[in-house]
Design an enzyme around this catalytic site. Sequence first.
Site, PDB file in Angstrom:
ATOM      1  N   GLY A 103       0.822  -1.211   0.000  1.00 26.57           N
ATOM      2  CA  GLY A 103       0.000   0.000   0.000  1.00 26.57           C
ATOM      3  C   GLY A 103       0.853   1.257   0.000  1.00 26.57           C
ATOM      4  CG  ASP A 105      -1.536   3.163   3.382  1.00 23.95           C
ATOM      5  OD1 ASP A 105      -1.123   2.305   2.583  1.00 23.95           O
ATOM      6  OD2 ASP A 105      -2.363   2.901   4.284  1.00 23.95           O
ATOM      7  NE  ARG A 106       2.352  -2.063   5.167  1.00 25.11           N
ATOM      8  CZ  ARG A 106       2.739  -3.306   4.899  1.00 25.11           C
ATOM      9  NH1 ARG A 106       2.097  -4.031   3.984  1.00 25.11           N
ATOM     10  NH2 ARG A 106       3.770  -3.831   5.546  1.00 25.11           N
ATOM     11  CG  ASP A 126      -1.308   4.245   9.278  1.00 28.05           C
ATOM     12  OD1 ASP A 126      -2.244   4.665  10.000  1.00 28.05           O
ATOM     13  OD2 ASP A 126      -1.085   4.695   8.140  1.00 28.05           O
ATOM     14  CB  THR A 129      -9.828   1.182   8.189  1.00 33.71           C
ATOM     15  OG1 THR A 129     -10.365   2.500   8.020  1.00 33.71           O
ATOM     16  CG2 THR A 129     -10.922   0.160   7.986  1.00 33.71           C
ATOM     17  CB  THR A 193     -20.617  -6.119  27.982  1.00 32.43           C
ATOM     18  OG1 THR A 193     -21.212  -7.090  28.846  1.00 32.43           O
ATOM     19  CG2 THR A 193     -20.416  -6.740  26.609  1.00 32.43           C
TER      20      THR A 193
END
Length: 280
Positions: A103, A105-106, A126, A129, A193
């Site tokens: 990717g 972005d990476r 990072d 998402t 929870t």
Amino acid sequence: MWSASRGDRLYRHGAPTGLMAVTALLVGNSRLHWGLGTPQSSGPGPLLQHWDGDWPPWQVQPATMRWAAVGLIPPSVETRLGSWPPPVETCQMPLANCPAHVGVDRALGGWQAFGCSAGGGVLVVDAGTALTMTAVTSNGSFAGGRILPGVALQLESLHQRTASLPCVVSPQARAWPTLPWNPAKPGFLATDTVNAMVDGVIHGLSAAVVNTMAALATAAVVRECWLTGGDAPLLQEAIHTQLAAGQLASRELALHHDPHLVLKGLLRLRTRTDGGGLDA
């Protein structure tokens, strides 16, 4: 932080090329990430402006755009692509041995963190998402990484794939539908929870990060870890706590947090004068 109007004045008053304000855009998996800055503001300091959303509040100049996409391009961006330069792609990045399928972005985050490091290899975490981990060696070469579901994906999956667990989402992404997260004190477990779900996800992701840091530090691959992404603040304290109790090699790693690491990587790129793509 500068106002958007000052960023616009950099265009209108003909600032030197080195000071020309550039709009950087990363089309992420869940949202658009915008930044306004100059190559000189791609270091540890803040951007001139930043914006997460459909369209930024400053004037976008197509001639100086730098952008990249890892997610689907929304209609608000697609209708303007005709006047924009082509997107930055992984194959254009000056990061040695980085496969084209990684990717962008990476690649941007790894290259930017290495350029800002004090020397030695870096691990970029990072937390968006997806939570990605990308290692760059001391000679600036891509060394692989790991990809996990991020905070919101894990919480949403727990709700969707079980009969009774509630809908809980990342506080960085949307408002809580139930109650705020109250982290359990060290040595204690959550007693309700919602907080049990959030604590479980955050400590699980943090443990994965610390385990990777420890392995790479022991092998002398990296000396620094850089955190970025919207959920990085959620993980930072847990990572610090686990590092303090971990192996000596991992405790000696420098830990940095830069929420705009990838955008700064876009700002730092420049067009080569021979027309052959992008360079540092």
